[in-house]
Write an enzyme that holds these catalytic residues in place. Structure first.
Site, mmCIF file in Angstrom:
data_model
loop_
_atom_site.group_PDB
_atom_site.id
_atom_site.type_symbol
_atom_site.label_atom_id
_atom_site.label_comp_id
_atom_site.label_asym_id
_atom_site.label_seq_id
_atom_site.Cartn_x
_atom_site.Cartn_y
_atom_site.Cartn_z
ATOM 1 C CG HIS A 67 14.618 52.008 34.774
ATOM 2 N ND1 HIS A 67 14.896 50.984 33.895
ATOM 3 C CD2 HIS A 67 13.434 52.520 34.393
ATOM 4 C CE1 HIS A 67 13.906 50.887 33.014
ATOM 5 N NE2 HIS A 67 13.019 51.807 33.304
ATOM 6 C CE LYS A 72 6.653 40.021 32.201
ATOM 7 N NZ LYS A 72 7.230 38.761 31.766
ATOM 8 C CE LYS A 96 10.215 44.699 22.806
ATOM 9 N NZ LYS A 96 10.249 43.283 22.454
ATOM 10 C CE LYS A 108 13.985 37.983 24.698
ATOM 11 N NZ LYS A 108 12.763 38.665 24.255
ATOM 12 C CB SER A 365 3.817 39.774 29.908
ATOM 13 O OG SER A 365 4.060 38.582 29.208
HETATM 14 P P1 NAD Z 1 8.317 31.002 17.281
HETATM 15 O O1 NAD Z 1 9.407 30.065 17.614
HETATM 16 O O2 NAD Z 1 6.933 30.711 17.713
HETATM 17 O O3 NAD Z 1 8.244 31.248 15.692
HETATM 18 C C1 NAD Z 1 9.348 31.520 14.878
HETATM 19 C C2 NAD Z 1 9.015 30.989 13.488
HETATM 20 O O4 NAD Z 1 10.048 31.356 12.592
HETATM 21 C C3 NAD Z 1 8.888 29.466 13.451
HETATM 22 O O5 NAD Z 1 7.701 29.087 12.774
HETATM 23 C C4 NAD Z 1 10.128 29.030 12.661
HETATM 24 O O6 NAD Z 1 9.935 27.837 11.924
HETATM 25 C C5 NAD Z 1 10.328 30.239 11.769
HETATM 26 N N1 NAD Z 1 11.690 30.306 11.243
HETATM 27 C C6 NAD Z 1 12.823 29.823 11.782
HETATM 28 N N2 NAD Z 1 13.867 30.050 10.952
HETATM 29 C C7 NAD Z 1 13.369 30.698 9.888
HETATM 30 C C8 NAD Z 1 13.949 31.206 8.703
HETATM 31 N N3 NAD Z 1 15.248 31.090 8.458
HETATM 32 N N4 NAD Z 1 13.144 31.831 7.819
HETATM 33 C C9 NAD Z 1 11.827 31.947 8.059
HETATM 34 N N5 NAD Z 1 11.225 31.481 9.159
HETATM 35 C C10 NAD Z 1 11.987 30.869 10.068
HETATM 36 O O7 NAD Z 1 8.825 32.424 17.822
HETATM 37 P P2 NAD Z 1 7.948 33.698 18.148
HETATM 38 O O8 NAD Z 1 7.596 33.670 19.594
HETATM 39 O O9 NAD Z 1 6.903 33.879 17.118
HETATM 40 O O10 NAD Z 1 9.059 34.848 17.994
HETATM 41 C C11 NAD Z 1 9.457 35.345 16.734
HETATM 42 C C12 NAD Z 1 10.163 36.680 16.932
HETATM 43 O O11 NAD Z 1 9.291 37.564 17.662
HETATM 44 C C13 NAD Z 1 11.460 36.619 17.732
HETATM 45 O O12 NAD Z 1 12.342 37.602 17.243
HETATM 46 C C14 NAD Z 1 11.008 37.011 19.132
HETATM 47 O O13 NAD Z 1 12.060 37.571 19.899
HETATM 48 C C15 NAD Z 1 9.963 38.045 18.798
HETATM 49 N N6 NAD Z 1 8.987 38.273 19.883
HETATM 50 C C16 NAD Z 1 8.195 37.275 20.359
HETATM 51 C C17 NAD Z 1 7.262 37.554 21.350
HETATM 52 C C18 NAD Z 1 6.302 36.521 21.863
HETATM 53 O O14 NAD Z 1 5.389 36.882 22.631
HETATM 54 N N7 NAD Z 1 6.393 35.272 21.484
HETATM 55 C C19 NAD Z 1 7.172 38.844 21.884
HETATM 56 C C20 NAD Z 1 7.999 39.840 21.370
HETATM 57 C C21 NAD Z 1 8.891 39.547 20.360
#
Ligand code: NAD
Length: 477
Positions: A67, A72, A96, A108, A365
């Site tokens: 839309h 993104k 979002k 995504k 972003s």
């Molecule tokens: P990341 O890979 O930097 O960090 C994820 C962390 O979770 C790692 O340290 C990993 O070791 C840990 N992990 C993995 N398995 C695990 C478990 N079973 N129990 C506990 N910890 C565990 O990822 P991120 O970028 O921080 O993203 C984390 C979440 O946030 C995801 O759901 C992602 O979609 C969401 N998110 C990220 C962003 C972003 O800007 N990076 C933006 C919006 C949403």
């Protein structure tokens, strides 16, 4: 019976939450269906020669709603990536972006890979090949589809993607806007790395500005001293926990990682834990805290604020009844299943939904994309002009004080802070703070003014779907 269904998948969870919201809205069935469905998902399988053999990888890029364009959404590297997950995440991106008024549709991507199994140069080869496959189909494009980091990816991967796109499109002056979350020296923006965690902090600060909302969670007072448990000390969880403990005085009593959990009633030093993790690859062995090998059990610890910041589905029908947190802020995408959401609502746990809580990443972003298209850093034109104007005011006050013999003196601390023009990081944080406050207020207005809206999540969906519907209607659909 409280839970009328078995545990749904992530995608079914998003659909259930969507359906709950649209049942309270006045949309035609056709428009409702158009918004709900995922427009397209591209699956690619490609080979890369590594260690003397060809390895085949599977990747996805899903476009939920166009839309608004570009669409993104992040690119995730994880072995659990699959079409259902990518489509659910793309749908969440649509809602979002609408909720925080970032002018994008939802998308995504994901690559089914465990990045820890590869050397840096191998990851570069794989990433560049994946980017090539997507870019040649306009699934990476500054005006069509703009990825960002997600689980398992970061600045490094975004820089490779940007460079790959630029090589394929050498005459595109806006090439850098094809992806966000890049390092500063490759067209990134100050404050993007911390953005999602910073957004979680701003979301909580806004929540704590509304005593009626706190009361629904049985919380009183300010953030100072509140107990926090965080799951995942990656990009999002680390920054959120660090800012909340260092700047707002929260007590981070639990940190859950892939190799167990750390617990300390008096509060953990988040920076020290992160340094330990960087050095040892996990949290086990960290001194000054109790280590629990069953990390997930610490999700059930009593606390004021639980921050799941690792992955989806971690709070589900298996543990929802045992969750003792007063409030949960969904820093990860989809950490609470639809079934658990129902259980927690009946238990009176207040949930700040993912669609809002982790929108800091896409918000900054958006600023980065605008910066790339305008080819100039934020504040470059205004900063010194702002300083000159404030200097004029200070000089005039001091002159008046001297002329009239008033004896006023401005404290050096005030003068220094007041005379400084805003740099890019301050402008980014200001824009993010404003976005998080405004979006919270739009959700809570629906939540508080409509008796049929049970929680912030339903309110968030109603606001977001309403905006997407308005956009489709304006297109004549
Ligand atoms: P990341 O890979 O930097 O960090 C994820 C962390 O979770 C790692 O340290 C990993 O070791 C840990 N992990 C993995 N398995 C695990 C478990 N079973 N129990 C506990 N910890 C565990 O990822 P991120 O970028 O921080 O993203 C984390 C979440 O946030 C995801 O759901 C992602 O979609 C969401 N998110 C990220 C962003 C972003 O800007 N990076 C933006 C919006 C949403």
């Amino acid at each position: 019976m409280l839970i009328p269904f078995n545990e749904p998948t992530f995608r079914e969870s998003v659909d259930i939450m969507f359906n709950r919201a649209v049942s309270l809205m006045d949309l035609s069935p056709g428009l409702e269906e158009k918004i709900r469905v995922c427009n397209a998902t591209y699956t690619v399988r490609f080979g890369v020669r590594l260690r003397g053999a060809i390895h085949t990888f599977t990747g996805y890029r899903s476009v939920h709603s166009e839309h608004m364009e570009p669409v993104k959404g992040g690119i995730r590297y994880s072995l659990s990536v699959n079409q259902d997950e990518v489509e659910a995440l793309a749908a969440l991106m649509t809602y979002k972006c609408a909720l925080v008024e970032a002018p994008f549709g939802g998308s995504k991507g994901g690559l089914c890979i465990d990045p820890r199994q590869y050397e840096e140069h191998e990851l570069e080869q794989i990433t560049r090949r994946f980017a090539y496959e997507l870019a040649k189909r306009d699934l990476i494009h500054p005006s069509q589809n703009v990825p960002a980091p997600d689980m398992g990816t970061g600045e490094r991967e975004m820089a490779w993607i940007a460079d790959q796109y630029a090589r394929m499109n050498p005459t595109d002056i806006n090439a850098r806007a094809c992806v966000t979350g890049k390092p500063l020296n490759a067209g990134g923006i100050h404050g993007r790395v911390e953005a999602t965690g910073r957004g979680v902090q701003y979301a909580l600060r806004e929540f704590f500005r509304h005593p009626e909302d706190l009361a629904r969670a049985g919380i009183v007072g300010s953030l100072e001293g509140k107990s926090v448990v965080v799951q995942g000390l990656g990009n999002v969880g680390y920054h959120a926990a660090k800012f909340l403990s260092e700047e707002d005085g929260c007590r981070v009593i639990g940190i859950i990682e892939h190799d167990g959990a750390l617990y300390s009633d008096t509060g953990l030093d988040v920076e020290a834990v992160r340094q330990w993790m960087n050095k040892h690859g996990g949290i086990a062995g960290f001194p000054d805290a109790t280590h629990h090998s069953d990390g997930a059990a610490v999700l059930e610890a009593e606390c004021d604020i639980l921050i799941p910041a690792a992955m989806e589905g971690v709070i589900n029908l298996g543990n929802a009844e045992r969750i003792k947190a007063r409030s949960i802020i969904e820093a990860a995408n989809g950490p609470i299943t639809a079934g658990a959401d129902e259980v927690l609502r009946h238990k009176g746990v207040l949930i700040i939904p993912d669609m809002y809580a982790n929108a800091g990443g896409v918000t900054v972003s958006y600023f980065e994309w605008v910066k790339n298209l305008s080819h100039i850093r934020f504040g470059r034109m205004q900063r010194r002009a702002e300083e000159a104007r404030t200097q004029m005011l200070v000089d005039e006050l001091e002159r008046l004080s001297a002329d009239k013999g008033l004896g006023w003196t401005l404290s050096p601390g005030f003068k220094q802070a007041y005379l400084r023009g805003s740099d890019e990081l301050e402008l980014v944080r200001s824009g993010l703070d404003d976005t998080m406050r405004t979006a919270y207020q739009s959700m809570r207005e629906v939540w508080h003014t409509r008796a049929d809206v049970p929680d912030l999540r339903t309110a968030a969906y109603i606001v977001a779907i309403g905006r997407v519907a308005a956009s489709y209607r304006a297109k004549g659909l």
